[in-house]
Design an enzyme around this catalytic site. Sequence first.
Site, short mmCIF file in Angstrom:
data_model
loop_
_atom_site.label_atom_id
_atom_site.label_comp_id
_atom_site.label_asym_id
_atom_site.label_seq_id
_atom_site.Cartn_x
_atom_site.Cartn_y
_atom_site.Cartn_z
CG HIS A 178 0.59 5.81 6.66
ND1 HIS A 178 -0.09 5.12 5.67
CD2 HIS A 178 1.89 5.80 6.29
CE1 HIS A 178 0.78 4.70 4.76
NE2 HIS A 178 1.98 5.11 5.10
CE1 TYR A 189 0.39 0.56 4.33
CE2 TYR A 189 1.62 -1.35 5.07
CZ TYR A 189 1.59 -0.10 4.50
OH TYR A 189 2.76 0.51 4.12
CG ASP A 271 5.58 -3.77 0.10
OD1 ASP A 271 5.51 -3.36 1.29
OD2 ASP A 271 5.48 -3.01 -0.88
CG HIS A 276 5.82 0.47 0.43
ND1 HIS A 276 5.53 -0.50 1.36
CD2 HIS A 276 5.91 1.64 1.11
CE1 HIS A 276 5.46 0.07 2.57
NE2 HIS A 276 5.68 1.35 2.44
ZN LIG Z 1 3.68 4.68 4.01
#
Ligand SMILES: [Zn+2]
Length: 470
Positions: A178, A189, A271, A276
Amino acid sequence: MSRSGFIPPYLLQQVAEAVSSGLLAEPDLRVACRHTMDLDAGFRAGRSAHRARTQAADPEQAGPEEPTALAWTVHTAGNTQTLPGDPVRDETDESPSGDVTVDEAWDGIRASLDMFREAFGRTSYDDAGARVSATVHYGQDYQNAFWDGTQLVFGDGDGRVFNRFTIAVDILAHELGHAVTEHTAGLVYRDQPGALNESMSDVFGSCLKQRVLGQDATEADWLIGEGLFTDTVRGKALRSMSEPGTAYDDPVLGSDPQPGHMDDYVDTRDDNGGVHINSGIPNRAFHLAATGIGGSSTEGAGKIWYDALLTVGPTTDFAGFAAATVAVAGEHADVVREAWAGVGVVTDDGAGEPADRPDEHTPAEQPSGTREPAGVVEVRRSGGFAGITVTSSVDLDGDDPRVGEVRTLVHRVDITLLEHEAAAWAERPGRPDAFTYVIVWDGHEVAVPEDHATPDLLRLADLILSARDR
Ligand SMILES: [Zn+2]
């Protein structure tokens, strides 16, 4: 850059809900989950303060011909939330500390830094030799690991569902990954760029695991976070890059939600847009490319993916990244293109969309002002700390007593104007734990982050959502 937790919020939520509904009779586990989420929220609030203390190696320490020394320090928070905590072991200390967590972090960071330098020619995450700072034993029963913009942080887990977060070497490389992505492409993100950000970290994680184990692409198990679950969980790992969606299937945690093909892409506002979840798609593309190329995943597909990361921008989507990998793949271009076709990101004839294509936004017909608002107005509110989505609607042609006010607000809010503004909001990740309002009306659907919502829009949303109480 948003802080990127290793355990997605939906999984923590799942555990907490299972306990409170009696599926799992461990009140202290529920407290541990809630505590982890609380810490996450508190952490997010304070992260800008942490961002101030970036560390960089002193360039004068290395001679002009000498490679910059790799440097890292492992601290312990002593189960508090203090960062970075007390230093325990740095790169000069080759002797194990005796604390398995400290030593796993130390070994994993060294192995990650070595991989980045030897395989990719990168000197630390900033490519300028920045000292890597890590903290273990963070918080009480803390069930997460993350990069906060300046350092790596690892919890001990609760010991019932999650073991310590240093237990799998790929988690170390995932979190450091990251940092690398932040200092290169800076992938936003959220949504597809966020899922690519997640996927790049899994790519680095799996490459490191395979490198440490001396495996080639066909020998690898392609699991992320193996050993992180305790024996009580029915699952082999947190994610599978070769078979997304198969890593776990547990009565408490539910089943692995990852898709492995664009046909199964999950549209969600949770999320950060399922970063994810949908990372399963580019993860599987990487697996297909690595096994198609053969040999070391790191030196084959890994180098291609890393090189592509240096060429793309913050809002790159799957198709854009696919094109970038094909462009730098050289003799392996056909294999890489087939890998992305295998997950439905490009068509089999290789036609992909160009990277960072401008949003082809066709201005919609202007409905407001030209006629009286009509039809059904729907509002969906998602996110928030609990991550619960609520939906309701009002039919402007019906006899609901709110029709008059809703009609006025719909007119004033001007959904076509919102759509144009939403294109700019999409460039930046939303504030964590804020609500997102989705307004659906007259063929338009626009998502408005809470911090961009006008008083009119908030009133409209509250008015429509109040129908749930009737
Ligand atoms: Zn991650």
